[in-house]
Design a protein around this motif. Structure first.
Motif, PDB file in Angstrom:
ATOM      1  N   CYS A 267       0.802  -1.229   0.000  1.00  0.00           N
ATOM      2  CA  CYS A 267       0.000   0.000   0.000  1.00  0.00           C
ATOM      3  C   CYS A 267       0.829   1.272   0.000  1.00  0.00           C
ATOM      4  N   LYS A 268       2.107   1.145  -0.210  1.00  0.00           N
ATOM      5  CA  LYS A 268       2.978   2.318  -0.161  1.00  0.00           C
ATOM      6  C   LYS A 268       2.495   3.479  -1.023  1.00  0.00           C
ATOM      7  N   TYR A 269       1.951   3.169  -2.190  1.00  0.00           N
ATOM      8  CA  TYR A 269       1.715   4.236  -3.152  1.00  0.00           C
ATOM      9  C   TYR A 269       0.244   4.450  -3.492  1.00  0.00           C
ATOM     10  N   ASP A 270      -0.605   4.014  -2.592  1.00  0.00           N
ATOM     11  CA  ASP A 270      -2.032   4.126  -2.879  1.00  0.00           C
ATOM     12  C   ASP A 270      -2.494   5.570  -2.687  1.00  0.00           C
ATOM     13  N   ASN A 271      -2.558   6.331  -3.746  1.00  0.00           N
ATOM     14  CA  ASN A 271      -2.990   7.707  -3.620  1.00  0.00           C
ATOM     15  C   ASN A 271      -3.787   8.147  -4.844  1.00  0.00           C
ATOM     16  N   GLN A 272      -5.071   8.470  -4.592  1.00  0.00           N
ATOM     17  CA  GLN A 272      -5.983   8.756  -5.709  1.00  0.00           C
ATOM     18  C   GLN A 272      -5.584  10.001  -6.507  1.00  0.00           C
ATOM     19  N   ILE A 273      -5.092  11.040  -5.821  1.00  0.00           N
ATOM     20  CA  ILE A 273      -4.804  12.286  -6.552  1.00  0.00           C
ATOM     21  C   ILE A 273      -3.652  12.068  -7.533  1.00  0.00           C
ATOM     22  N   LEU A 274      -2.667  11.338  -7.048  1.00  0.00           N
ATOM     23  CA  LEU A 274      -1.533  11.044  -7.921  1.00  0.00           C
ATOM     24  C   LEU A 274      -1.972  10.218  -9.109  1.00  0.00           C
ATOM     25  N   GLN A 275      -2.815   9.243  -8.827  1.00  0.00           N
ATOM     26  CA  GLN A 275      -3.293   8.390  -9.911  1.00  0.00           C
ATOM     27  C   GLN A 275      -4.077   9.221 -10.926  1.00  0.00           C
ATOM     28  N   LEU A 276      -4.757  10.253 -10.416  1.00  0.00           N
ATOM     29  CA  LEU A 276      -5.532  11.097 -11.309  1.00  0.00           C
ATOM     30  C   LEU A 276      -4.617  11.856 -12.272  1.00  0.00           C
ATOM     31  N   PHE A 277      -3.446  12.240 -11.798  1.00  0.00           N
ATOM     32  CA  PHE A 277      -2.501  12.929 -12.685  1.00  0.00           C
ATOM     33  C   PHE A 277      -2.161  12.020 -13.868  1.00  0.00           C
ATOM     34  N   THR A 278      -1.865  10.765 -13.560  1.00  0.00           N
ATOM     35  CA  THR A 278      -1.523   9.817 -14.628  1.00  0.00           C
ATOM     36  C   THR A 278      -2.696   9.606 -15.572  1.00  0.00           C
TER      37      THR A 278
END
Ligand code: BGC
Length: 508
Positions: free
Chosen positions: A75-86
């Protein structure tokens, strides 16, 4: 490579006169650079959104959270905002593909490619120079429009200029460029992540190079004969066909193009036409191929390879290196597809890959389930095994579902619904790329190693689909699919209703 056997209505494997000319190959190579823009973006976003300088500037909260984060391995990188950038770019591309369809019909494939490179270039400038989030996001939207226009026009262009017997190979130049773009982007990120504080600007700015190549290159390429005839430039269409085939005797092929375009002119509303029963076979196949392509799980690897490898217990540099290795495998295995697709056919490649992907995904899932869970990192031997398995998996994707997800939808629609139908393929790709990009890290966090079993289950479904519902289109002229493929398929023939055809023509 001279041909010349003309017209035998019972034989779907027909040849027209002509050779694979230098000019057609050059046009193919230039147009296919549109794939570089798409690939570069797939490869660059994940790395950029992991760079601290970038996060500090645009997503300070994410940056702070990242510094404090003490989460478990998955779960280290579970972040919705970051995923939204991609994933935001894919939403823009989704919408853009419908406008691109109109542009392809109205202004031609070539102009649509030029528009793609223009959108992309402006997007690159905005993103590389971004001072705030608004600029960054507007830049992303323009990049998305570039990708939507490019992915719509390039595969269609390639399938339309290609001689029948090399159509698969020429079309796959697009996917080859996608893989090269991904690979270059991974390398670029590897170096720019050490340049502070503006390395990310360089990563985003270098996307301008493929767009510039397409922009200038497109000045010397031809328009497709089909698009010229479709827009009533019949003489130019004939001259172009002679030029790209390298012979004067192109009458049979030209007659078929003219006939197809004349029928197409009777259709005033392509999207309405697309909703008819007789359009169902290519439409369903175009959409499903793209949906399945994403459910192979490939972008879990492509977007998040470094993150994924770190999650699996590799260290920073090792994980980037693994991502570079998978990138190289991706490029070289695409060459295999170019060599084989017009010989062994589309179905054979897709089915072989299903077996290879099913086996590798399942073993990766088991290894992670057993070893990562118990000691929270991977032993060296297991880690190497995982990288090798990921490579074998990427290899099979690269010679099958990757290129064929674009090839088959670009060659199976009749002219009247070709651009409209293909826009459904492009937008399905974008929608499901978006969904996977958006959901993957959360899925990894919640499902852990079982995520690999999730994708493996989909591979069984797509294998069955290929066996029963996908017809072979190798060697069939692009304007003959209805007669030679759909009307002869055990299942799809029931949709090819003759009466509806007549009725449509009468009512148009
Ligand atoms: C797919 C992309 C994928 C790429 C990998 C393309 O055909 O559409 O989603 O990332 O292949 O090479």
């Amino acid at each position: 490579m001279a041909g010349g056997i003309i017209s035998n209505s019972d034989d779907s494997k027909k040849e027209f006169a002509g050779k694979i000319t230098f000019y057609v190959v050059i046009c193919g190579i230039i147009a296919a650079t549109g794939g570089l823009m798409f690939g570069y973006d797939i490869g660059i976003s994940g790395g950029v959104s992991a760079m601290d300088d970038f996060l500090e500037e645009f997503f300070p909260e994410v940056y702070v959270k990242k510094q404090r984060a003490k989460e478990n391995n998955y779960c280290k990188y579970d972040n919705q905002i970051l995923q939204l950038f991609t994933s935001s770019l894919y939403l823009a591309a989704l919408v853009a593909s419908f406008f691109a369809s109109y542009s392809c019909t109205r202004f031609g494939r070539k102009r649509t490619m030029q528009a793609a490179s223009a959108f992309f270039l402006v997007g690159v400038v905005l993103d590389a120079a971004a001072r705030n989030l608004v600029m960054l996001i507007i830049g992303r939207i323009l990049l998305g429009m570039g990708v939507g226009f490019g992915n719509q026009a390039v595969p269609l262009f390639l399938s339309e200029i290609a001689p029948v017997k090399a159509r698969g190979a020429l079309n796959i130049l697009f996917q080859l460029n996608v893989t090269i773009g991904i690979f270059i982007a991974n390398l670029v990120n590897y170096f720019t992540s050490d340049i502070h504080p503006w390395g990310w600007r360089l990563s985003l700015g270098l996307a301008g190079i493929p767009a510039a190549i397409l922009c200038f290159g497109s000045l010397i390429i031809t328009e497709t004969p089909t698009s010229l005839v479709e827009r009533s430039r019949t003489d130019r269409g004939l001259a172009t066909l002679k030029k790209i085939r390298g012979v004067d005797n192109v009458d049979a092929e030209f007659a078929e193009i003219v006939h197809a375009c004349e029928s197409a002119k009777l259709v005033k509303h392509p999207y309405r036409e697309l909703m008819r029963r007789s359009s169902r076979p290519p439409l369903v196949i175009a959409i499903l191929l793209q949906v399945f392509q994403q459910f192979t799980g490939i972008n879990a690897i492509m977007f998040y390879a470094p993150v994924l490898f770190q999650t699996m217990g590799f260290h920073n540099d090792a994980s980037l290196l693994s991502a570079v290795i998978t990138g190289i495998v991706n490029v070289f295995s695409t060459l295999v597809s170019i060599a084989l697709v017009d010989r062994v056919g589309r179905k054979m490649l897709l089915l072989e890959a299903c077996v290879q992907m099913l086996i590798t995904q399942t073993i990766i899932g088991i290894l992670l389930q057993v070893y990562l869970k118990s000691n929270n990192s991977l032993d060296r031997g297991i880690a190497i095994a995982v990288v090798i398995l990921v490579c074998v998996y990427v290899m099979s994707f690269a010679w099958s579902w990757g290129p064929l997800g674009w090839l088959i939808p670009s060659e199976t629609f009749p002219v009247e619904t070709r651009t409209a139908g293909f826009s459904f393929a492009v937008s399905s790709n974008m929608l499901f790329t978006f969904l996977i990009a958006q959901a993957f890290l959360s899925m990894l966090c919640h499902m852990r190693a079982a995520i690999f079993f999730f994708f493996a289950a989909w591979i069984v479904v797509m294998g069955l689909f290929t066996v029963f519902l996908l017809p072979e289109t190798k060697g069939v002229p692009i304007d003959e699919m209805a007669e030679s493929v759909w009307k002869k398929h055990w299942y799809w023939k029931r949709y090819m209703d003759q009466n509806e055809d007549l009725e449509r023509r009468a009512s148009s």
